[in-house]
Design an enzyme around this catalytic site. Structure first.
Site, PDB file in Angstrom:
ATOM      1  N   GLY A  78      -2.422   0.950  -2.120  1.00  9.21           N
ATOM      2  CA  GLY A  78      -0.805   1.058  -2.582  1.00  9.21           C
ATOM      3  C   GLY A  78      -0.777   0.755  -3.933  1.00  9.21           C
ATOM      4  O   GLY A  78      -0.943  -0.522  -4.247  1.00  9.21           O
ATOM      5  N   ASP A 112       4.722  -6.161  -1.423  1.00  9.19           N
ATOM      6  CA  ASP A 112       5.337  -5.856   0.018  1.00  9.19           C
ATOM      7  C   ASP A 112       5.317  -7.888  -0.525  1.00  9.19           C
ATOM      8  O   ASP A 112       5.889  -7.945   0.960  1.00  9.19           O
ATOM      9  CB  ASP A 112       4.594  -6.316   1.356  1.00  9.19           C
ATOM     10  CG  ASP A 112       4.695  -4.626   1.705  1.00  9.19           C
ATOM     11  OD1 ASP A 112       4.985  -3.644   0.908  1.00  9.19           O
ATOM     12  OD2 ASP A 112       3.428  -3.694   1.954  1.00  9.19           O
TER      13      ASP A 112
END
Length: 384
Positions: free
Chosen positions: A10, A134
Site C-alpha cells: 500500500g 502502520d
C-alpha cells in the site's frame, strides 16, 4: 553498473519521496550507468516491465509531491523458481544495487534475495527502504508514511469532533474507523489532541486488546451518560470475540453495511441503545492526502532513499536503512544501516508506556514521541 528500484504494498503520502531520494543519489554516483525502475513491484522484473529514470528527474520531483506509488505496486506472491529468475534477470541487466521500498513483506523479500545471491556467488546488493502508515516495522524509530498519516488522523478527529459538538442536540454517537494494521500506532495518534476524559475522542480502542460487543456498548453508554455525546475510534483490525473483524474477512457485514467492523457496531448501538449513530471510515485517505503530509516525513523519506543507495554503493547488502532518534528538542534522527536477519517481517507494536489503557488516552511519552513527527501541529478546538 546499474541500479534498480521498486515499490511494493500500500502506498503512503511520501513513498515517492523515497524513490526520488534513491534516484538522485544513484545518478550522483560514479560508475552507475542506468537507474531502472520496476513497474508494479517485483512483477516488473519478472515481466520485463522496466523504465529508465535517470533522465526523468524533473518528473520525479513532481511525483514526489503526489500520493500513490508512481511506479505501481503489487502484492504478488512469488512462486517456485521466481527468486532465481529475479537474480538472473538482475544479472542480465547488470544491476548491482536493488532497492525495495515497502513494508514487512518487502523486508522478507530483500532478505531472501540477498541470501540467495550470496549462495549463488552474485555481486548484487539488496536494500530495504522502509515504508508504511502502520509504523509496525522493527528496527527503526518510526517508518516513513506514518507521520503524515498521524498528522491527518489527529487533525481529522478534532475536525469531526468540532462538527459533532455543533450538532450535539441531534447527533449522539460518532464511530470513526481507522487503518493501521495490528499495531495500534494510528489509533493512538488519533487521540493526540485529547486533553481530558471528556474531550474527543472519548473512547479509543487498540487492535490487540480483544473485547466484545457487550463491553463496547456498556462503555459507550457510560460515556454518553457522562458527556451527552460520544466519539469512539475503532481500528479496522480490532478483535471482537463475538463478531468477525475486517481482518477475518466478514464479507457479508462489509457488503451489507458498506463499511468494516464499525458498521456492525453502529447497527448494534442503534438497535440496543437507541442512539443516533454516524460512521466515518476514511479508508485510503490516510495513504493519499498528500496535502496534509508532514514536512518531517517528506524530509526523512527522501533521506532514507538517498542513504539506501549510498550504503549499498559502499558494499552493504541484506539490510534496511533506519531512523535512530538522537534528540527530541531539537528533533533529529540519524540514518543507520541495520541487518534484516532478526527483524524482517516482524511487527512492532505500540509499547505500553505510550498508552494509558485505563483512561484510553496516549501518555505524555507518546505525545513527546509524536509531536516532531506531525510538525508540532495538534488542533486545539475552542468552545464558547
Amino acid at each position: 553498473m546499474n541500479v534498480l528500484i521498486a515499490q511494493s504494498g500500500g502506498p503512503t503520502p511520501v513513498i515517492n519521496r523515497s524513490l526520488q531520494g534513491a534516484v538522485e543519489q544513484a545518478v550522483r554516483l560514479k560508475g552507475i550507468n542506468h537507474v531502472y525502475a520496476s513497474r508494479n513491484g517485483i512483477e516488473g522484473i519478472l515481466n520485463e516491465q522496466l523504465v529508465l529514470l535517470e533522465g526523468r528527474l524533473a518528473e520525479l520531483e513532481q511525483a514526489s509531491l503526489q500520493p500513490g506509488s508512481v511506479l505501481g505496486a503489487s502484492h504478488y506472491l512469488l512462486a517456485d523458481g521466481d527468486f532465481e529468475r529475479i537474480i538472473h534477470r538482475l544479472e542480465q541487466l547488470q544491476v548491482t544495487i536493488f532497492c525495495f521500498i515497502g513494508g514487512n513483506g518487502s523486508s522478507r523479500m530483500v532478505k531472501a534475495l540477498h541470501q540467495l545471491a550470496l549462495s549463488m556467488g552474485k555481486n548484487i546488493r539488496f536494500v530495504h527502504i522502509p515504508k508504511t502508515i502502520d509504523n509496525d516495522l522493527l528496527g527503526t524509530d518510526h517508518t516513513p508514511g506514518f507521520a503524515s498519516a498521524s498528522k491527518l488522523v489527529s487533525h481529522m478527529i478534532q475536525w469531526i469532533g468540532m462538527d459533532m459538538a455543533s450538532m450535539k442536540a441531534y447527533d449522539k454517537v460518532g464511530i470513526v474507523e481507522v487503518m493501521g494494521g495490528n499495531a495500534g500506532w494510528l489509533a493512538a495518534a488519533s487521540a493526540l489532541g485529547k486533553k481530558n476524559a471528556s474531550a474527543y475522542p472519548q473512547l479509543v480502542y487498540m487492535p490487540k486488546h480483544e473485547t466484545d460487543v457487550e463491553h463496547f456498548l456498556a462503555q459507550l453508554e457510560e460515556a454518553y451518560l457522562s458527556y451527552g455525546q460520544v466519539m469512539a475510534v475503532i481500528p479496522d483490525h480490532i478483535k471482537f470475540r463475538n463478531i468477525q473483524s475486517d481482518q477475518a474477512g466478514n464479507k457479508q457485514i462489509r457488503e451489507r453495511l458498506n463499511t468494516g467492523i464499525s458498521g456492525h457496531l453502529a447497527a448494534a448501538v442503534r438497535e440496543r441503545l437507541g442512539l443516533k449513530t454516524r460512521v466515518t471510515a476514511p479508508g485510503v485517505l490516510y495513504r493519499c492526502m498528500s496535502g496534509m503530509a508532514s514536512r518531517c516525513d517528506m524530509t526523512e523519506a527522501y533521506r532514507l532513499g538517498a542513504e539506501a543507495v549510498r550504503f549499498a554503493s559502499e558494499g552493504l547488502s541484506g539490510g534496511m536503512v533506519r531512523l535512530r532518534r538522537v534528540s527530541n528538542d531539537p528533533y533529529y534522527c540519524d540514518i543507520e544501516w541495520i541487518e534484516l536477519d532478526d527483524i524482517a517481517g516482524k511487527e512492532r507494536y505500540l509499547p505500553p508506556e505510550f498508552w494509558d489503557a485505563e483512561q484510553q488516552m496516549p501518555t505524555r511519552a507518546f505525545r513527546e514521541y509524536m509531536l516532531p513527527l506531525v510538525d508540532g501541529q495538534v488542533p486545539e478546538p475552542v468552545s464558547l
